[in-house]
Design an enzyme around this catalytic site. Structure first.
Site, PDB file in Angstrom:
ATOM      1  N   THR A  30      27.261  12.270  -0.082  1.00  0.00           N
ATOM      2  CA  THR A  30      27.434  10.814  -0.057  1.00  0.00           C
ATOM      3  C   THR A  30      27.672  10.360   1.378  1.00  0.00           C
ATOM      4  OG1 THR A  30      28.344  10.745  -2.289  1.00  0.00           O
ATOM      5  CG2 THR A  30      28.791   8.854  -0.882  1.00  0.00           C
ATOM      6  N   PHE A  64      29.150   7.545   3.737  1.00  0.00           N
ATOM      7  CA  PHE A  64      30.143   6.473   3.726  1.00  0.00           C
ATOM      8  C   PHE A  64      30.049   5.684   5.029  1.00  0.00           C
ATOM      9  CE2 PHE A  64      31.692   9.560   0.772  1.00  0.00           C
ATOM     10  CZ  PHE A  64      32.416   8.871  -0.189  1.00  0.00           C
TER      11      PHE A  64
END
Length: 320
Positions: free
Chosen positions: A178, A180
C-alpha cells in the site's frame, strides 16, 4: 522537529494497530500517532491543528486506488509532502483457545477480506463480515470474546488486543503493498538533487484530443507519468453534449489526477504546467515531494510560507 518525527502528532485512519498506524510510524518513527475514525477526520485533524501530519492510503497493489482520499485531497487544502510504501502482511487472529477449524466467520476491512478470499475458503471459513478497519475487527473480536469469528489484521493488532495469530501472510497474492501519502498544512520546498514526484489534478474542456494534448505537454518535455486517475467532477457532474445526429445527451465531466516523475524545482516541470494551464479549465498542484526512497531531508527545509518572495518556484507551485 526532525525526520524521526520527534514531537510530531500524526493522524491516521483506524484503531491502534491498523496498517495506517504502521505506515505513520514508518514515515515518522518517533511520532505520536493520533487515531481517527474516518479519512475525513484525519484531514480535519491537521487542518484544525490537532495533528501536525496525516498519513493516509492512496493506492494498493491489489485493490487499486482509494478513491475516497482522491476526492478528499481536492476538498481540503492540505499538501502532499512525502510518500511511504508499506508491505501488508495479513494475519488470521482469534481469541486464545480458538482454532482455525472453530471459525465460521472472518471480520475485517472489505479490501482485506477480498485480498484473502481464496485462503479463507481453503480454511473452510465461508462467512465474511466487513467493518471499517482491520484493527477495529481485531478489537471487536477481543472485546466481544467471539469464539467462532476471526479477524484479519496485523500481528501488531494481535499483540495489542490479546489475540493469537493462527496463520500469517494469508493474503492470496504475497506482493501486497500500500502506498501512503504524507500530508501537511504547508508544502515543502522542492529540490532537484533527489528523485521527486509532483502530484496534480486538472480538468479539461470537452473536445477531441484534449486529453492527448494534456499528456503531450509532458511527453514533449520527457517528463515521465507514473499514474493517471480520473474521477467524476462533482462540481460539474454532467456535461450536456449535442451533435447533429441525435438529441442532446448528458455525459460525465472528469477530473484527472496525475503523478509526474519530476520536481517543481525543475524549469521543465514549471513550463509543462504553465503550458497545461493555458487550456485546462482547472489546475492544482497537490504536492511536490521526494519519492519513497528519499524522505530523509524533507523536514530540514523551511516551509514555503516562511520563504515567500524568495523563490520563483513558489509562484509556480501555487498555480491556483
Amino acid at each position: 522537529m526532525g525526520v524521526s518525527g520527534e514531537g510530531l502528532k500524526v493522524a491516521y485512519q483506524g484503531c491502534p494497530g491498523a496498517y495506517s498506524e504502521a505506515a505513520a510510524k514508518k514515515a515518522y518513527p518517533n511520532c505520536q500517532t493520533v487515531p481517527c475514525e474516518h479519512f475525513d477526520t484525519a484531514f480535519k485533524a491537521v487542518e484544525n491543528w490537532l495533528a501536525d501530519r496525516a498519513v493516509l492510503p492512496l493506492e494498493n497493489s491489489l485493490g487499486g486506488s482509494i478513491h475516497r482520499n482522491f476526492d478528499l485531497l481536492l476538498r481540503h487544502r492540505l499538501h502532499i509532502v512525502g510518500e511511504v510504501r508499506l508491505a501488508v502482511r495479513h494475519c488470521l487472529l482469534a481469541n486464545p483457545g480458538v482454532k482455525i477449524e472453530n471459525l465460521k466467520s472472518a471480520m475485517s476491512h472489505p479490501q482485506a477480506l477480498a485480498q484473502c478470499e481464496h485462503t479463507l475458503t481453503e480454511f473452510g471459513i465461508e462467512h465474511r463480515e466487513a467493518v471499517d478497519d482491520t484493527a477495529g475487527a481485531a478489537k471487536t473480536v477481543a472485546e466481544q470474546n467471539l469464539q467462532d469469528t476471526g479477524a484479519i489484521a496485523s500481528s501488531l493488532a494481535a499483540e495489542l488486543y490479546g489475540l493469537n495469530v493462527l496463520a500469517e501472510n494469508i493474503q492470496d497474492d504475497k506482493d501486497n503493498v500500500t502506498r501512503f501519502m504524507m500530508l501537511a498544512r504547508e508544502p515543502i520546498i522542492p529540490r532537484t538533487d533527489k528523485p521527486f514526484k509532483t502530484s496534480i489534478v486538472f480538468s479539461l474542456e470537452e473536445g477531441p484530443g484534449q486529453l492527448f494534448k494534456a499528456l503531450g505537454v509532458f511527453a514533449l518535455r520527457e517528463i515521465n507519468l507514473t499514474k493517471i486517475e480520473s474521477r467524476p467532477h462533482k462540481k460539474r457532474p454532467l456535461r450536456i453534449t449535442d451533435d447533429s445526429f441525435s438529441t442532446p445527451s448528458k455525459q460525465f465531466d472528469y477530473l484527472f489526477y496525475m503523478d509526474l516523475e519530476a520536481s517543481m524545482a525543475d524549469p521543465k516541470t514549471q513550463n509543462a504546467l504553465g503550458n497545461l494551464k493555458e487550456f485546462a479549465t482547472f489546475l492544482r498542484v497537490l504536492g511536490s515531494y521526494p519519492t519513497d526512497d528519499y524522505q530523509g531531508w524533507i523536514e530540514r527545509g523551511l516551509s514555503i510560507s516562511q520563504r515567500v518572495g524568495k523563490s520563483s518556484i513558489i509562484s509556480r507551485l501555487m498555480l491556483i
